[in-house]
Design a protein around this motif. Structure first.
Motif, mmCIF file in Angstrom:
data_model
loop_
_atom_site.group_PDB
_atom_site.id
_atom_site.type_symbol
_atom_site.label_atom_id
_atom_site.label_comp_id
_atom_site.label_asym_id
_atom_site.label_seq_id
_atom_site.Cartn_x
_atom_site.Cartn_y
_atom_site.Cartn_z
ATOM 1 N N VAL A 23 58.663 25.545 72.525
ATOM 2 C CA VAL A 23 57.352 25.536 71.868
ATOM 3 C C VAL A 23 57.486 25.123 70.397
ATOM 4 C CG1 VAL A 23 55.551 27.079 70.974
ATOM 5 C CG2 VAL A 23 56.177 27.150 73.391
ATOM 6 N N GLY A 24 58.598 25.502 69.774
ATOM 7 C CA GLY A 24 58.749 25.264 68.343
ATOM 8 C C GLY A 24 58.146 26.407 67.555
ATOM 9 N N LYS A 25 58.417 27.630 67.996
ATOM 10 C CA LYS A 25 57.761 28.789 67.403
ATOM 11 C C LYS A 25 58.114 28.967 65.941
ATOM 12 C CE LYS A 25 61.178 32.101 69.247
ATOM 13 N NZ LYS A 25 61.884 32.453 68.021
ATOM 14 N N THR A 26 59.316 28.549 65.527
ATOM 15 C CA THR A 26 59.694 28.714 64.128
ATOM 16 C C THR A 26 58.752 27.929 63.219
ATOM 17 O OG1 THR A 26 61.998 28.969 64.800
ATOM 18 C CG2 THR A 26 61.579 28.509 62.480
ATOM 19 N N PHE A 27 58.505 26.664 63.557
ATOM 20 C CA PHE A 27 57.572 25.866 62.755
ATOM 21 C C PHE A 27 56.136 26.344 62.957
ATOM 22 C CE2 PHE A 27 60.124 21.696 61.978
ATOM 23 C CZ PHE A 27 61.153 22.456 61.431
ATOM 24 N N ALA A 28 55.837 26.865 64.143
ATOM 25 C CA ALA A 28 54.474 27.302 64.430
ATOM 26 C C ALA A 28 54.048 28.481 63.566
ATOM 27 C CB ALA A 28 54.331 27.662 65.907
ATOM 28 N N TYR A 29 55.001 29.287 63.102
ATOM 29 C CA TYR A 29 54.607 30.335 62.143
ATOM 30 C C TYR A 29 54.922 29.946 60.709
ATOM 31 C CZ TYR A 29 59.488 32.179 62.210
ATOM 32 O OH TYR A 29 60.862 32.338 62.104
ATOM 33 N N LEU A 30 55.963 29.114 60.490
ATOM 34 C CA LEU A 30 56.318 28.760 59.113
ATOM 35 C C LEU A 30 55.262 27.877 58.452
ATOM 36 C CD1 LEU A 30 60.173 28.034 59.099
ATOM 37 C CD2 LEU A 30 58.963 29.968 58.078
ATOM 38 N N ARG A 60 63.533 21.993 54.940
ATOM 39 C CA ARG A 60 62.980 20.808 55.600
ATOM 40 C C ARG A 60 61.453 20.808 55.507
ATOM 41 N NH1 ARG A 60 64.914 20.065 61.674
ATOM 42 N NH2 ARG A 60 66.913 20.060 60.579
ATOM 43 N N LEU A 61 60.845 21.955 55.770
ATOM 44 C CA LEU A 61 59.387 22.029 55.757
ATOM 45 C C LEU A 61 58.813 21.941 54.347
ATOM 46 C CD1 LEU A 61 58.484 24.684 58.482
ATOM 47 C CD2 LEU A 61 57.945 22.256 58.468
ATOM 48 N N THR A 62 59.425 22.638 53.405
ATOM 49 C CA THR A 62 58.894 22.590 52.040
ATOM 50 C C THR A 62 58.972 21.178 51.473
ATOM 51 O OG1 THR A 62 61.059 23.321 51.198
ATOM 52 C CG2 THR A 62 59.360 25.006 51.515
ATOM 53 N N GLU A 63 59.986 20.418 51.882
ATOM 54 C CA GLU A 63 60.092 19.032 51.429
ATOM 55 C C GLU A 63 59.017 18.166 52.075
ATOM 56 O OE1 GLU A 63 63.281 15.291 51.396
ATOM 57 O OE2 GLU A 63 63.849 17.231 52.259
ATOM 58 N N VAL A 64 58.840 18.305 53.387
ATOM 59 C CA VAL A 64 57.843 17.504 54.100
ATOM 60 C C VAL A 64 56.429 17.830 53.613
ATOM 61 C CG1 VAL A 64 56.760 17.155 56.357
ATOM 62 C CG2 VAL A 64 59.241 17.141 56.150
ATOM 63 N N LEU A 65 56.155 19.120 53.398
ATOM 64 C CA LEU A 65 54.820 19.543 52.964
ATOM 65 C C LEU A 65 54.627 19.411 51.456
ATOM 66 C CD1 LEU A 65 54.517 22.758 55.191
ATOM 67 C CD2 LEU A 65 53.471 20.529 55.597
ATOM 68 N N ASN A 66 55.730 19.106 50.757
ATOM 69 C CA ASN A 66 55.675 18.931 49.297
ATOM 70 C C ASN A 66 55.099 20.169 48.615
ATOM 71 O OD1 ASN A 66 56.099 17.588 46.877
ATOM 72 N ND2 ASN A 66 54.038 16.672 46.888
ATOM 73 N N LEU A 67 55.689 21.317 48.936
ATOM 74 C CA LEU A 67 55.203 22.589 48.396
ATOM 75 C C LEU A 67 56.241 23.180 47.439
ATOM 76 C CD1 LEU A 67 53.811 24.209 51.668
ATOM 77 C CD2 LEU A 67 52.468 23.270 49.780
ATOM 78 N N PRO A 68 55.812 23.621 46.259
ATOM 79 C CA PRO A 68 56.741 24.246 45.304
ATOM 80 C C PRO A 68 56.953 25.720 45.626
ATOM 81 C CG PRO A 68 54.563 24.115 44.341
ATOM 82 C CD PRO A 68 54.448 23.490 45.708
ATOM 83 N N VAL A 69 57.590 25.979 46.756
ATOM 84 C CA VAL A 69 57.764 27.350 47.238
ATOM 85 C C VAL A 69 59.155 27.863 46.882
ATOM 86 C CG1 VAL A 69 57.816 28.829 49.287
ATOM 87 C CG2 VAL A 69 56.157 26.968 49.133
#
Length: 649
Positions: A23-30, A60-69
Motif C-alpha cells: 500500500v505504501g503506508k509509510t508515505f500514506a501517513y508521512l 526523500r519526502l521533504t526534498e520532493v515536497l520542498n518543505l523546511p522541516v
C-alpha cells in the motif's frame, strides 16, 4: 489511507488503519503529516526502522515536497555513547584483555569524530558485545547533572534536538520505557506534539506489557556487581571490600538462577503461587532472600563512600531500587496483573498488566486542556485536538480490528482496512501438502525438512523456512545442512549460527553475481520485518499454524479473564493471534509488483478443521495448489522469466 490520515490530523481523534503489503503506508501517513505543518511524533517497532525513516524516507519526502522541516531521531539512552563511562572503561578489570583494548581503541577514535554519538554509526560493534554496556549508560547508572561530562552528553544533545524539531522519530520501546520511568525525554515531548503516529502498531500491546510492569533479573544484579567493583577499585580502592561485596552479589545472582533449573532455550514459567511452576517453594524463597542480603550488604558499603564521587550515589540508588524489587517479589502478586519467570542463560522475573488498554485510553481521551507552559518553554497542545494514528499490515482478522483495538483501549477509534494492491491470484499460490505427520509428532519436522530439501533443489534455494519453535528450527536446519548435496552450491543458513544482519544480507544476495541461492531456517524474529523483494525469495515454508503455547503465563492469564467475561479463549484469543502471526509470515513472500512465489503451510488443520477457513481468509487471496504434481509444476514455473508489468505500472 492518506485521506483518512489527513482528516484525523485536521479534526483530531484516533484512527486505526490496517494497510496491506504494498500500500505504501509509510508515505500514506508521512505526506499528510508533513503537509499539515503540525508537530509530530512517529514511533516505529525497531531501531532499524527508525533509521530507515530518518535517513531515507523523511529526507526523500521533504526534498520532493520542498518543505523546511526539522527532523530529529531519538533513541533510548543505551543507544548512545557515554563519554564518562568510556573514559572509565580503561580501568575495568576485563579491559586488560587485548581484544578489549583493540575494540575500546576503535570506540575512542570514533568518539573524536561522531556528532550524534549514536552507536549504530560504529560498524562491527553491536549490542551483544560485552564492551557495549561499558561505553553506554542506562537509566540505572547514568549520573545525570552530576556527571563530569554532562555538557557534552550525546543523550542530552539528542533530546534538545528533539524538543526543537518538527518531526521526531522514536521507537515503541522508548515510548513505553518513558511512560514507565519518565527518563528519556518523551514525557516532556509528548504534550507539545499535535500528531502521534505508531507504525507497526501490532507490536504495541506486547512491548507495552513488558515495559509497564516491574522486573528483576540476574543480569541487572551482575551488572550492578560489575559496576560497583569497577567504580570502587578506581575511585575508592581500599576503603571498602569491593571484591568481597561484588562477589557476594554475583554468587547470590548465580545461585538464584540455579534454583530455576535447566531449560533448553528461553522458557516462561507460570508464577501464580509462592514460586514459579516446577520450583520448590523453600528453595525459591531462599534464593531471593540471599539476593536481598547481598544487596543490603552492598548498600551499606556504598553508603560509606557516597561523598567521594557522584558515581557512588547513583550506585547506591540502583542498589536500593533492586533491593526493594527483591522484597516485592517475595510478596504475593497483584490481582490485576500477571507474574512469570523467564529462564534462559539468565533469570528474569516480571509482574505486568495484561494489556495496555488503560494506558492508551488515558492518553487518547480528551480531558480539559492543560494549563501553563512546560519547563522547556514549549507550549502544550490541547488533548482534545490531538491526532493519533495506529497502522500496520496486520491488525486482526475481523473488519472491526478488535484483536488490536480491544487490548490497546481504542474501541472508539475510527478503523479502516486498505487491501494490498498486489495481484496475489497471479503472483502467489498457497499449498497445504498431504502426507506430512501431524504437528506435535516427532516425525513432523523431518517431513517438513524433506519437503524443503526437494523444493529448494528444484528452484536453486530461494527458500525461507519459518518455524514456530526453536527445536523445530534446529531439527530442520541440521537435516538440511547434513543432506544437501555440496555440488548444488546451495547454502543453508540457520538463525543463531550468525548475526541476524549477516544472515539477512547473505540471503538477499541470492543467486546474483554468480553466487548460489540460499535456504534460511529461522524462528520468531524473522516472521516479520524481513524484506526480500525479487527472485532471492520465492518459497516460504511455515512448519505449522502459529498458535501460542497454551501454558504461556500471559496467554493463560488473558484466557482466564476472557472466560470470566463468558467469552471463548480459542475463538477470541488463540485464533485471532494465530491469524495475525500467519499473515505476518506469509507477508515475507510477495514484496513488490513483480515478485512471484509459493507459500507452503505444512499443517493439515488449515484444510481439515472448521477454523481453517477463517485462517485462510486472513491470508492474501492466493490461488490454491491442490496436490504434489501441481506444486512441482508451480516450482518449475518460478524458474521461467518474470512476465512484463502492464504499461503504466
Amino acid at each position: 489511507m492518506a485521506l483518512a490520515v489527513t482528516e484525523t490530523v485536521q479534526d483530531g481523534g484516533v484512527l486505526v488503519v490496517e494497510a496491506g503489503t504494498g500500500v505504501g503506508k509509510t508515505f500514506a501517513y508521512l505526506v499528510p503529516v508533513l503537509l499539515s505543518g503540525q508537530r509530530a511524533l512517529i514511533s516505529t517497532a525497531t531501531k532499524a526502522l527508525q533509521d530507515q525513516l530518518f535517513a531515507r524516507d523523511l529526507p526523500r519526502l521533504t526534498e520532493v515536497l520542498n518543505l523546511p522541516v526539522r527532523v530529529a531521531l531519538l533513541k533510548g539512552r543505551s543507544s548512545y555513547l557515554c563519554i564518562h563511562r568510556m573514559e572509565q572503561a580503561r580501568h575495568h578489570p576485563q579491559a586488560s584483555q587485548a581484544i578489549w583494548q583493540r575494540a575500546l581503541s576503535r570506540v575512542e577514535q570514533w568518539a573524536q569524530v561522531t556528532r550524534s554519538g549514536d552507536m549504530a554509526e560504529l560498524p562491527g560493534l553491536d549490542e551483544t558485545s560485552g564492551l557495549w554496556p561499558l561505553v553506554t549508560s542506562t537509566r540505572d547508572n547514568c549520573l545525570g547533572s552530576n556527571c563530569p561530562r554532562y555538557k557534552a552528553c550525546h543523550v542530552n544533545l539528542a533530546r534538545k534536538e528533539a524538543m526543537a524539531a518538527d518531526v521526531v522519530v522514536i521507537n515503541h520501546h522508548l515510548f513505553f520505557a518513558d511512560l514507565a520511568v519518565r527518563e528519556s525525554g518523551v514525557a516532556e515531548l509528548l504534550p507539545t506534539v499535535r500528531v502521534t503516529v505508531f507504525d507497526e502498531a501490532h507490536q504495541l500491546n506486547e512491548i507495552g506489557v513488558n515495559f509497564l510492569g516491574q522486573e528483576l533479573s540476574t543480569q541487572q544484579l551482575l551488572e550492578l556487581a560489575r559496576d560497583a567493583l569497577g567504580a570502587g577499585l578506581s575511585l575508592a580502592r581500599g576503603l571498602v571490600d569491593w571484591q568481597g561485596l561484588s562477589q557476594q552479589l554475583e554468587n547470590a545472582a548465580r545461585d538464584w538462577r540455579l534454583v530455576a533449573g535447566h531449560h533448553r532455550g528461553a522458557t516462561r514459567l507460570r508464577w501464580d503461587g509462592a514460586a514459579p511452576q516446577g520450583i520448590e517453594d523453600a528453595q525459591w524463597a531462599s534464593g531471593l532472600q540471599q539476593v536481598g542480603r547481598a544487596l543490603e550488604a552492598l548498600c551499606q558499603g556504598l553508603d560509606q563512600v557516597t561523598e567521594l564521587a557522584p558515581d557512588f550515589q547513583r550506585l547506591l540508588e540502583r542498589c536500593q531500587a533492586l533491593r526493594q524489587l527483591s522484597n516485592r517479589f517475595q510478596e504475593a502478586g497483584a490481582d490485576d496483573a500477571v507474574r512469570w519467570a523467564e529462564v534462559s542463560a539468565a533469570l528474569r522475573v516480571v509482574q505486568a498488566p495484561l494489556d495496555v488498554a488503560e494506558t492508551f485510553a488515558r492518553l487518547t481521551a480528551p480531558p480539559p486542556a492543560p494549563q501553563g507552559a512546560l519547563e522547556s518553554g514549549a507550549q502544550p497542545v490541547s488533548q482534545g485536538s490531538r491526532a493519533w494514528v495506529f497502522t500496520s499490515a496486520t491488525l486482526g482478522d475481523d473488519p472491526g480490528l478488535r484483536w488490536f483495538t480491544g487490548p490497546c483501549g481504542l474501541t472508539a477509534a475510527r478503523t479502516l482496512r486498505v487491501e494490498s494492491p498486489f495481484d496475489y491470484a497471479h503472483q502467489a499460490a498457497l499449498y497445504v501438502p498431504e502426507g506430512i505427520a501431524a504437528p506435535g509428532a516427532r516425525q513432523h519436522s523431518l517431513d517438513v525438512a524433506r519437503l524443503v530439501l526437494d523444493a529448494a533443489r528444484r528452484i536453486g534455494g530461494r527458500t525461507l523456512v519459518l518455524t514456530t519453535t526453536l527445536s523445530a528450527m534446529r531439527t530442520i536446519g541440521e537435516f538440511l545442512q547434513s543432506h544437501l548435496d555440496s555440488g548444488l552450491g546451495l547454502e543453508v543458513l540457520v538463525q543463531g549460527q550468525s548475526p541476524k544482519r549477516l544472515l539477512m544480507a547473505r540471503f538477499r544476495e541470492g543467486s546474483t553475481q554468480g553466487q548460489s541461492g540460499c535456504i534460511l531456517v529461522a524462528s520468531a524474529s524473522f516472521w516479520e520485518g524481513f524484506d526480500v523483494p525479487g527472485d532471492a525469495l520465492q518459497l516460504v515454508v511455515i512448519d505449522k499454524l502459529p498458535f501460542a503455547p497454551p501454558d504461556d503465563p500471559v496467554f493463560e492469564a488473558r484466557g482466564k479473564r476472557l472466560e470470566q467475561q463468558g467469552r471463548s479463549v480459542f475463538m477470541d484469543q488463540a485464533l485471532p493471534e494465530a491469524a495475525v502471526m500467519l499473515k505476518q509470515g506469509a507477508g515475507r513472500l510477495i514484496r513488490s509488483e513483480t515478485d512471484r512465489g509459493i507459500l507452503v503451510v505444512c499443517d493439515q488443520r488449515l484444510s481439515l478443521k472448521g477454523y481453517g477457513m477463517r485462517l485462510v481468509k486472513a491470508l492474501p487471496p492466493m490461488r490454491r495448489i491442490t496436490d504434489s504434481r501441481e506444486f512441482e509444476q508451480a516450482l518449475a514455473d518460478l524458474l521461467l522469466p518474470s512476465p512484463e508489468l502492464p504499461p503504466g505500472l
